[in-house]
Design a protein around this motif. Structure first.
Motif, PDB file in Angstrom:
ATOM      1  N   SER A 152       0.830  -1.211   0.000  1.00 15.21           N
ATOM      2  CA  SER A 152       0.000   0.000   0.000  1.00 15.21           C
ATOM      3  C   SER A 152       0.861   1.256   0.000  1.00 15.21           C
ATOM      4  CB  SER A 152      -0.915   0.020   1.231  1.00 15.21           C
ATOM      5  OG  SER A 152      -1.664  -1.167   1.356  1.00 15.21           O
ATOM      6  N   TYR A 153       1.951   1.232   0.759  1.00 16.44           N
ATOM      7  CA  TYR A 153       2.830   2.401   0.817  1.00 16.44           C
ATOM      8  C   TYR A 153       3.441   2.675  -0.558  1.00 16.44           C
ATOM      9  CZ  TYR A 153       2.462   1.126   5.768  1.00 16.44           C
ATOM     10  OH  TYR A 153       1.992   0.768   7.013  1.00 16.44           O
ATOM     11  N   GLY A 154       3.801   1.614  -1.274  1.00 15.21           N
ATOM     12  CA  GLY A 154       4.318   1.800  -2.620  1.00 15.21           C
ATOM     13  C   GLY A 154       3.289   2.413  -3.543  1.00 15.21           C
ATOM     14  N   ALA A 155       2.039   1.961  -3.432  1.00 18.77           N
ATOM     15  CA  ALA A 155       0.966   2.514  -4.261  1.00 18.77           C
ATOM     16  C   ALA A 155       0.732   3.985  -3.946  1.00 18.77           C
ATOM     17  CB  ALA A 155      -0.315   1.710  -4.048  1.00 18.77           C
ATOM     18  N   VAL A 156       0.769   4.343  -2.665  1.00 21.67           N
ATOM     19  CA  VAL A 156       0.609   5.743  -2.262  1.00 21.67           C
ATOM     20  C   VAL A 156       1.708   6.595  -2.885  1.00 21.67           C
ATOM     21  CG1 VAL A 156       0.764   7.331  -0.292  1.00 21.67           C
ATOM     22  CG2 VAL A 156      -0.651   5.273  -0.131  1.00 21.67           C
ATOM     23  N   CYS A 157       2.925   6.103  -2.855  1.00 14.92           N
ATOM     24  CA  CYS A 157       4.051   6.835  -3.428  1.00 14.92           C
ATOM     25  C   CYS A 157       3.853   7.057  -4.925  1.00 14.92           C
ATOM     26  CB  CYS A 157       5.354   6.080  -3.164  1.00 14.92           C
ATOM     27  SG  CYS A 157       6.830   6.882  -3.855  1.00 14.92           S
ATOM     28  N   GLU A 158       3.528   5.994  -5.646  1.00 14.45           N
ATOM     29  CA  GLU A 158       3.374   6.096  -7.100  1.00 14.45           C
ATOM     30  C   GLU A 158       2.270   7.082  -7.477  1.00 14.45           C
ATOM     31  OE1 GLU A 158       4.956   4.897  -9.762  1.00 14.45           O
ATOM     32  OE2 GLU A 158       6.501   3.969  -8.530  1.00 14.45           O
ATOM     33  N   LEU A 159       1.139   7.002  -6.820  1.00 21.23           N
ATOM     34  CA  LEU A 159       0.032   7.884  -7.161  1.00 21.23           C
ATOM     35  C   LEU A 159       0.336   9.331  -6.798  1.00 21.23           C
ATOM     36  CD1 LEU A 159      -3.013   5.646  -6.250  1.00 21.23           C
ATOM     37  CD2 LEU A 159      -2.125   6.179  -8.502  1.00 21.23           C
ATOM     38  N   SER A 160       1.092   9.548  -5.741  1.00 21.59           N
ATOM     39  CA  SER A 160       1.484  10.913  -5.370  1.00 21.59           C
ATOM     40  C   SER A 160       2.483  11.476  -6.371  1.00 21.59           C
ATOM     41  CB  SER A 160       2.083  10.925  -3.958  1.00 21.59           C
ATOM     42  OG  SER A 160       1.126  10.515  -2.999  1.00 21.59           O
ATOM     43  N   GLU A 161       3.376  10.647  -6.871  1.00 18.00           N
ATOM     44  CA  GLU A 161       4.303  11.100  -7.913  1.00 18.00           C
ATOM     45  C   GLU A 161       3.551  11.497  -9.179  1.00 18.00           C
ATOM     46  OE1 GLU A 161       8.368   8.587  -6.794  1.00 18.00           O
ATOM     47  OE2 GLU A 161       6.968   7.788  -8.285  1.00 18.00           O
ATOM     48  N   ILE A 162       2.577  10.690  -9.567  1.00 19.17           N
ATOM     49  CA  ILE A 162       1.795  10.994 -10.768  1.00 19.17           C
ATOM     50  C   ILE A 162       0.983  12.276 -10.575  1.00 19.17           C
ATOM     51  CG2 ILE A 162      -0.128  10.189 -12.203  1.00 19.17           C
ATOM     52  CD1 ILE A 162       0.974   7.313 -11.715  1.00 19.17           C
ATOM     53  N   LEU A 163       0.410  12.453  -9.395  1.00 23.76           N
ATOM     54  CA  LEU A 163      -0.305  13.697  -9.095  1.00 23.76           C
ATOM     55  C   LEU A 163       0.622  14.895  -9.252  1.00 23.76           C
ATOM     56  CD1 LEU A 163      -2.695  15.362  -7.946  1.00 23.76           C
ATOM     57  CD2 LEU A 163      -1.828  14.816  -5.660  1.00 23.76           C
ATOM     58  N   SER A 164       1.840  14.776  -8.769  1.00 24.18           N
ATOM     59  CA  SER A 164       2.811  15.867  -8.879  1.00 24.18           C
ATOM     60  C   SER A 164       3.095  16.197 -10.339  1.00 24.18           C
ATOM     61  CB  SER A 164       4.107  15.493  -8.156  1.00 24.18           C
ATOM     62  OG  SER A 164       3.877  15.214  -6.787  1.00 24.18           O
ATOM     63  N   LEU A 165       3.321  15.179 -11.150  1.00 21.25           N
ATOM     64  CA  LEU A 165       3.578  15.405 -12.570  1.00 21.25           C
ATOM     65  C   LEU A 165       2.365  16.020 -13.260  1.00 21.25           C
ATOM     66  CD1 LEU A 165       5.481  12.124 -13.557  1.00 21.25           C
ATOM     67  CD2 LEU A 165       6.449  14.338 -12.927  1.00 21.25           C
ATOM     68  N   CYS A 166       1.178  15.596 -12.867  1.00 27.62           N
ATOM     69  CA  CYS A 166      -0.058  16.128 -13.451  1.00 27.62           C
ATOM     70  C   CYS A 166      -0.152  17.640 -13.229  1.00 27.62           C
ATOM     71  CB  CYS A 166      -1.274  15.459 -12.832  1.00 27.62           C
ATOM     72  SG  CYS A 166      -1.669  13.842 -13.503  1.00 27.62           S
ATOM     73  N   LEU A 167       0.157  18.090 -12.026  1.00 23.68           N
ATOM     74  CA  LEU A 167       0.008  19.507 -11.739  1.00 23.68           C
ATOM     75  C   LEU A 167       1.042  20.319 -12.497  1.00 23.68           C
ATOM     76  CD1 LEU A 167      -1.709  21.459 -10.142  1.00 23.68           C
ATOM     77  CD2 LEU A 167      -0.052  21.358  -8.299  1.00 23.68           C
ATOM     78  N   PHE A 168       2.264  19.838 -12.572  1.00 24.09           N
ATOM     79  CA  PHE A 168       3.280  20.551 -13.349  1.00 24.09           C
ATOM     80  C   PHE A 168       2.888  20.617 -14.821  1.00 24.09           C
ATOM     81  CE2 PHE A 168       6.080  20.065  -9.697  1.00 24.09           C
ATOM     82  CZ  PHE A 168       6.835  21.239  -9.763  1.00 24.09           C
ATOM     83  N   ALA A 169       2.326  19.524 -15.345  1.00 24.89           N
ATOM     84  CA  ALA A 169       1.906  19.513 -16.754  1.00 24.89           C
ATOM     85  C   ALA A 169       0.744  20.478 -16.973  1.00 24.89           C
ATOM     86  CB  ALA A 169       1.511  18.103 -17.171  1.00 24.89           C
ATOM     87  N   ALA A 170      -0.180  20.525 -16.024  1.00 32.59           N
ATOM     88  CA  ALA A 170      -1.350  21.393 -16.178  1.00 32.59           C
ATOM     89  C   ALA A 170      -0.960  22.871 -16.123  1.00 32.59           C
ATOM     90  CB  ALA A 170      -2.368  21.084 -15.078  1.00 32.59           C
ATOM     91  N   LEU A 171       0.082  23.197 -15.355  1.00 39.75           N
ATOM     92  CA  LEU A 171       0.500  24.607 -15.178  1.00 39.75           C
ATOM     93  C   LEU A 171       1.756  24.938 -15.966  1.00 39.75           C
ATOM     94  CD1 LEU A 171      -0.094  24.988 -11.334  1.00 39.75           C
ATOM     95  CD2 LEU A 171      -1.635  25.593 -13.202  1.00 39.75           C
TER      96      LEU A 171
END
Length: 242
Positions: free
Chosen positions: A222-241
């Protein structure tokens, strides 16, 4: 010493190898964001060099491969096992049993493929400067997100290694990791970095709550999944802005 424990656990980078119990690794978790900063610096440097020679999609793909290689696919493996369990199980016990199976299932394969495709496409669609910021900061924030999952949710397997790891992560570890993440995001992330400071913990807590409702708690996967999804969220925001 705890920094090297965290570095040896989270990456394949050369460092002094220390004998560590799960509790020791839990106590080293306050250093996770700084390990993420080292990883992010290597990824950003690699991407900057490749972007001079290759088109953006190819440079982004190589960066994603390096990302997986440097971390031994540790968090991708957790993501795969988590979604195999969620997708293939029908109750808490069956989900946990599937997650312990080392074989990759359909749902896990889809999750890993989706994570890699998203990372590559988001990086390729982000301007060069913003992509370097995103590559540096995403590993920091992903490993910061793990601390919230560790501190605020019970273990799905009490007494197991994941439970001992969780117990080693104290409030002091969360404070140390948060201080590092906030400073790094403010210094290197610009506006997206500042915006991610509330978004990453909130998404980590919500996703962890959802997993805990299905599994009766969290596991190492679960901790690995949390990490991966948080990394993707970070990339999403940089891409959006961008």
């Amino acid at each position: 010493m705890d920094f090297f424990r965290a570095l040896g656990f989270l990456t394949i980078l050369p460092c002094p190898r220390l004998e560590s119990t799960p509790e020791d690794l839990g106590r080293s978790s306050g250093w996770f964001p700084l390990v993420g900063a080292l990883l992010g610096a290597l990824l950003a440097a690699g991407h900057a060099g490749l972007a001079v020679l290759l088109p953006p999609p190819a440079a982004a793909a190589f960066a994603a491969v390096l990302w997986a290689f440097l971390t031994r696919g540790l968090h991708l493996d957790g993501l795969a096992d988590t979604f195999d369990g969620i997708g293939g199980g029908y109750c808490r016990e069956s989900r946990l049993a599937i997650m312990k199976d080392s074989r990759l299932g359909t749902f896990g394969g889809i999750a890993v493929a989706s994570a890699l495709v998203l990372k590559i496409s988001l990086l390729a669609g982000t301007g060069r400067t913003a992509a370097l910021q995103a590559l540096f900061l995403a590993p920091v924030l992903g490993r910061w997100a793990i601390l919230f999952a560790l501190r605020f949710f019970p273990s799905a397997r009490p007494g197991g290694m994941g439970d001992l790891f969780r117990k080693g992560c104290t409030s002091g570890c969360l404070f140390t990791g948060t201080a590092a993440a906030v400073l790094l995001a403010a210094a290197a992330g610009g506006v997206p970095g500042i915006l991610l400071l509330p978004l990453v913990p909130l998404s980590a807590l919500l996703f962890s709550w959802w997993l805990a409702s299905l599994l009766g708690g969290l596991t190492g996967d679960s901790y690995g999944a949390v990490c991966e999804l948080s990394e993707i969220l970070s990339l999403c925001l940089f891409a959006a802005l961008r």
